[in-house]
Design a protein around this motif. Structure first.
Motif: not given
Length: 250
Positions: A215-219
């Motif tokens: 998955r793409v990292a979130q802040p």
């Protein structure tokens, strides 16, 4: 009461992206947060407003980084709101674009180092008289200093490698004051810096595939690591570069 109740933090570049998430998380943990911004006053005020709406304490301060006297300007603005700091997060940075090595010009190279490296160095230096014993310095680095090489980001990676060196050196310098100094290395994160790359389903899938977690990292993923390093739980961690890229280099 949160784990950072009674503490004061300064987060640079806190109006948007990872910096905003860090400011919000530190505030939720009880810290009073100085929200630094360079040019986006509206974004910074939204961050401050969100913190206050949640019952936290925050104030905004403006200073352009990457120009002579920037660190002094930041701290002078900070001093109008607080009489000391417990947590300094050097988050503000510029990418300098994705440019082939042969096409990097001196102006963009100088800007990347002025903002990413020089500003962090002198913010820490000028902050020493304000930083309380037992405090924290946390530098936002990148995964590109540890094994992930992209020639089109050479200047950016070099600037952050210098920050990694600063991190280890300051940890030894400030250890006698029980001040820890650490760096956090994110990978591609869902912020405006990566908007174009994440705009398509294919681009998002490609970035997600870099991590075993797919998955793409979130802040918030990065902010939570910073919050740990800012806490008393991390009192025995110093001089370290923490991989916050979701295992993208495994």
């Amino acid at each position: 009461m949160g784990p950072l109740t009674g503490k004061t933090a300064l987060v640079t570049g806190a109006g948007r992206g990872i910096g905003r998430a860090i400011a919000l998380r530190l505030a939720r943990d009880g810290a009073r947060v100085g929200v630094h911004y360079g040019s986006s006053a509206e974004a910074a005020e939204r961050t401050v407003g969100t913190i206050r709406d949640g019952g936290g304490q925050a104030f905004a301060l403006q200073a352009r980084l990457g120009i002579p006297g920037d660190a002094e300007t930041v701290w002078t603005a900070f001093d109008e709101h607080a009489d000391g700091v417990d947590i300094l997060v050097n988050n503000a940075g510029v990418l300098g674009g994705r440019v082939p090595f042969a096409e990097v010009d001196e102006a963009s190279y100088d800007e990347v180092f002025a903002v990413n490296t020089k500003a962090a160095f002198f913010l820490a230096q000028h902050g020493l008289s304000r930083l309380r014993d037992g405090g924290r310095i946390i530098n936002v680095s990148t995964r590109f200093t540890h094994g992930a090489r992209l020639p089109e980001l050479t200047a950016y990676a070099m600037s952050k490698a210098a920050v990694d060196s600063l991190t280890a050196t300051l940890a030894k310098e400030l250890g006698p004051r029980a001040i820890t100094v650490n760096a956090v290395g994110p990978g591609a994160t869902d912020t405006d810096m990566n908007t174009a790359r994440l705009a398509t389903e294919e681009g998002r899938a490609a970035i997600a595939a870099l991590s075993p977690l797919n998955r793409v990292a979130q802040p918030d993923d990065i902010a939570d690591v910073v919050a740990f390093l800012a806490s008393e739980d991390a009192r025995w961690v110093t001089g370290q570069w923490i991989d916050a890229s979701g295992g993208s280099m495994l």
